[in-house]
Design a protein around this motif. Structure first.
Motif, short mmCIF file in Angstrom:
data_model
loop_
_atom_site.label_atom_id
_atom_site.label_comp_id
_atom_site.label_asym_id
_atom_site.label_seq_id
_atom_site.Cartn_x
_atom_site.Cartn_y
_atom_site.Cartn_z
N GLY A 20 59.04 -31.11 28.58
CA GLY A 20 59.04 -31.60 29.96
C GLY A 20 57.66 -32.07 30.39
N ALA A 24 56.55 -35.85 31.40
CA ALA A 24 55.91 -36.17 32.67
C ALA A 24 54.64 -36.97 32.46
CB ALA A 24 55.59 -34.89 33.43
N GLU A 37 64.54 -31.66 31.09
CA GLU A 37 64.62 -32.46 32.33
C GLU A 37 64.22 -31.62 33.54
OE1 GLU A 37 65.48 -35.66 33.27
OE2 GLU A 37 65.29 -36.19 31.16
N ARG A 38 64.61 -30.35 33.57
CA ARG A 38 64.20 -29.47 34.67
C ARG A 38 62.69 -29.35 34.74
NH1 ARG A 38 67.56 -24.13 33.79
NH2 ARG A 38 65.49 -23.67 33.02
N TYR A 39 62.07 -29.16 33.58
CA TYR A 39 60.62 -29.02 33.54
C TYR A 39 59.94 -30.35 33.78
CZ TYR A 39 61.25 -24.24 32.13
OH TYR A 39 61.59 -22.91 32.12
N LEU A 40 60.59 -31.46 33.46
CA LEU A 40 60.05 -32.77 33.78
C LEU A 40 59.96 -32.92 35.30
CD1 LEU A 40 59.27 -35.75 33.25
CD2 LEU A 40 61.72 -36.25 33.19
N LEU A 41 61.03 -32.57 36.01
CA LEU A 41 61.02 -32.65 37.47
C LEU A 41 59.95 -31.72 38.06
CD1 LEU A 41 64.86 -32.72 38.21
CD2 LEU A 41 63.23 -34.61 38.36
N LEU A 42 59.84 -30.53 37.50
CA LEU A 42 58.84 -29.59 37.98
C LEU A 42 57.43 -30.12 37.74
CD1 LEU A 42 58.21 -26.78 39.15
CD2 LEU A 42 58.25 -25.92 36.82
N GLU A 44 56.49 -33.27 37.42
CA GLU A 44 56.24 -34.40 38.31
C GLU A 44 55.97 -33.93 39.73
OE1 GLU A 44 59.72 -36.76 37.70
OE2 GLU A 44 58.81 -37.89 36.03
N ALA A 45 56.70 -32.91 40.18
CA ALA A 45 56.48 -32.39 41.52
C ALA A 45 55.08 -31.77 41.65
CB ALA A 45 57.54 -31.36 41.88
#
Length: 145
Positions: A20, A24, A37-42, A44-45
């Motif tokens: 992830g 990112a 994908e969860r860690y990608l969103l995290l 990026e946030a």
């Protein structure tokens, strides 16, 4: 069969976090891994979070507050010193006043003592009223007058 402190599911979680993070950073070759994908969103946030900085007038505000506290302490110490001076004058006058009056009576003409004490009383009264008005007009005593 000792496998150490790591369990297999922790290892998979770690690898998903790394995938992830790489995704990112721009490496989108990770595929459609839902855990990554969860860690990608995290990631990026976290990357998009604003950096906290002190306000633009922080230094001016802090220095003004310190100056105000220093001024308040100086006023308090000055008040204490004036009170200590007044008290010491009363004590010294009580101890040596009669001797000083005898010397003044011998050295000064008749009637000049009354004029001298009247002048001293006027000066003391003026200074006392001025000192009291300064104390009353302090910022903490706004409604006192």
């Amino acid at each position: 069969m000792n496998q150490g402190n790591e369990r297999p599911d922790e290892q998979e979680e770690w690898q998903a976090q790394e995938r992830g993070l790489r995704a990112a950073r721009g490496d989108r070759a990770t595929g459609r891994d839902p855990l990554a994908e969860r860690y990608l969103l995290l990631s990026e946030a976290l990357a998009a979070a604003p950096v906290a900085e002190p306000p633009a007038d922080f230094a001016a505000t802090v220095s003004a507050r310190i100056a105000q506290q220093d001024a308040a302490m100086e006023r308090t110490l000055t008040t204490l010193l004036v009170c200590a001076l007044a008290l010491s004058l009363v004590v010294v006058t009580g101890m040596y006043g009669d001797k000083v009056l005898q010397v003044l009576r011998v050295g000064l003409p008749e009637g000049s003592m009354a004029v001298m004490f009247s002048a001293l009383a006027c000066i003391s009264l003026t200074w006392g009223i001025r000192f009291a008005s300064v104390v009353v007009r302090r910022p903490g005593n706004a409604g006192a007058m």
